[in-house]
Design an enzyme around this catalytic site. Structure first.
Site, PDB file in Angstrom:
ATOM      1  N   CYS A  20      20.128  27.893  32.410  1.00  0.00           N
ATOM      2  CA  CYS A  20      19.592  27.918  31.042  1.00  0.00           C
ATOM      3  C   CYS A  20      20.671  28.329  30.045  1.00  0.00           C
ATOM      4  O   CYS A  20      20.993  29.511  29.911  1.00  0.00           O
ATOM      5  CB  CYS A  20      18.394  28.865  30.952  1.00  0.00           C
ATOM      6  SG  CYS A  20      17.690  28.942  29.297  1.00  0.00           S
TER       7      CYS A  20
ATOM      8  N   CYS B  66      19.490  30.618  27.224  1.00  0.00           N
ATOM      9  CA  CYS B  66      19.290  32.018  27.642  1.00  0.00           C
ATOM     10  C   CYS B  66      20.627  32.725  27.820  1.00  0.00           C
ATOM     11  O   CYS B  66      20.780  33.877  27.442  1.00  0.00           O
ATOM     12  CB  CYS B  66      18.543  32.113  28.972  1.00  0.00           C
ATOM     13  SG  CYS B  66      17.194  30.969  29.181  1.00  0.00           S
ATOM     14  N   ASP B  67      21.579  32.071  28.443  1.00  0.00           N
ATOM     15  CA  ASP B  67      22.769  32.776  28.936  1.00  0.00           C
ATOM     16  C   ASP B  67      24.083  32.386  28.276  1.00  0.00           C
ATOM     17  O   ASP B  67      25.108  33.021  28.535  1.00  0.00           O
ATOM     18  CB  ASP B  67      22.889  32.551  30.456  1.00  0.00           C
ATOM     19  CG  ASP B  67      21.695  33.142  31.201  1.00  0.00           C
ATOM     20  OD1 ASP B  67      21.163  34.161  30.726  1.00  0.00           O
ATOM     21  OD2 ASP B  67      21.278  32.585  32.223  1.00  0.00           O
TER      22      ASP B  67
END
Ligand code: NDP
Length: 315
Positions: free
Chosen positions: A139, A142-143
């Site tokens: 992701c 997200c990261d």
């Protein structure tokens, strides 16, 4: 052979942000929800590290800890959280619906909220598993932030991979895009965007031989399967964007799905084609797939279920 039947007012299947949020709302509305949390409670967030984009956590929070807090909040209002699987359902006819838990326990549910999520597809190489959460991620949204100013790679050639490569290119100094064929699968517009971004380098006909690093990702070795040439690249992050599987197999034949298995809901609601069965989170969302959007859709599902039960009680 089935055990004794238990009658449930509101059954929630799945324990990610969507499921727990549905549980908090359902419990507070006195629907006495029972949640089957699955074998890996907490869903996809339990395999991420820091979550920094969920509002309310100014310093970020670890994914597993966040899901623990969601669970506690759901239990505080009386949700019965059970570690187990719903293994089959029967949506023929009207509610209450018969479902089987853990292969043998028969349950009857007046209303069902499906929050079974989706699972990222992985390459399936040992180094990917070893370094998951240590530089390997599925992701980018997200990261990606953790690799600000650094070099990363992303595997995949669909719309998700292109979208995530473009996202990463704004944060990272360089993005290698690893495409296994000599062409993209993504739409022309997305391809165009990638090919015109100065710090994205696309490696066609290329497969990942190994992700390198002991404690965290330090690079990757790629193989061009046309020339046979091996290339090693220094990297800080390694993203996999080769698609997701929605966890909806047990609903096949009962619920309307798209060709890839995502549940169809009436736009603006969580209603499936079966009255009394509601869907939320990544099981029905292949576009946004964020913890906060999943949580919002879990709230919608609980409110829809509550209204459905109230309307039935009025008859
Ligand atoms: P897709 O299934 O469309 O693409 C998956 C990609 O991963 C393909 O290019 C495939 O390669 C590649 N791949 C699969 N397995 C491997 C492997 N083992 N090694 C290397 N590469 C691999 O998935 P997406 O998640 O990209 O998209 C899912 C759906 O969501 C699509 O319908 C897409 O259009 C849609 N979507 C739309 C968006 C938008 O409109 N903004 C944004 C994101 C998704 P190959 O091509 O060789 O099969």
């Amino acid at each position: 052979m089935s055990e004794i039947i238990e009658h449930i007012e509101c059954l929630i299947i799945g324990s990610g942000p969507a499921g727990y949020t549905a549980a908090i709302y359902a419990a507070r509305a006195d629907m006495k929800p029972i949640m089957y949390a699955g074998m890996q409670p907490g869903g996809q967030l339990t395999i991420t590290t820091d979550v920094e984009n969920y509002p309310g956590y100014p310093d970020g929070i670890m994914g597993p800890e966040m899901m623990e807090l969601f669970r506690k909040q759901a239990e505080r209002f009386g949700t019965d959280v059970r570690y187990g699987m719903i293994t089959s359902v029967d949506f023929n006819g009207k509610a209450p619906f018969k479902v089987i838990a853990d292969e043998s326990k028969e349950l009857l549910a007046d209303t069902i909220i499906i929050a079974t999520g989706a699972s990222a597809k992985w390459l399936g190489i040992p180094s990917e598993e070893k370094l998951n959460g240590r530089g390997v991620s599925a992701c980018a949204v997200c990261d990606g932030f953790f690799f600000k100013g650094k070099e990363v790679a992303i595997v995949g050639a669909g719309d998700t991979a292109c979208e995530e490569a473009s996202y990463l290119a704004k944060i990272c100094s360089k993005v290698y895009m690893i495409v296994r064929r000599n062409e993209f699968r993504a739409s022309k517009a997305m391809q165009h965007r990638v090919l015109n971004t100065h710090n994205i380098e696309v490696l066609f006909n290329t497969e990942t031989d190994e992700i390198l690093g002991e404690e965290k990702v330090s690079g990757a070795r790629f193989k061009n399967h046309v020339t046979g040439e091996m290339t090693t690249v220094d990297l800080s992050g390694f993203f996999v964007a080769i698609g997701h599987h929605p966890n909806t197999d047990i609903f096949k034949g009962f619920l309307e799905m798209d060709e890839t298995g995502y549940l169809k809901t009436t736009p603006g609601t969580s209603k499936t084609n079966i009255e009394g069965v509601f869907a939320c989170g990544d099981a029905q969302d292949k576009v946004y797939r964020q913890a906060v959007t999943a949580a919002g859709s879990g709230c919608i599902a609980a409110l829809d279920a509550e209204r459905y039960l109230a309307a039935k009680a009025d008859y």
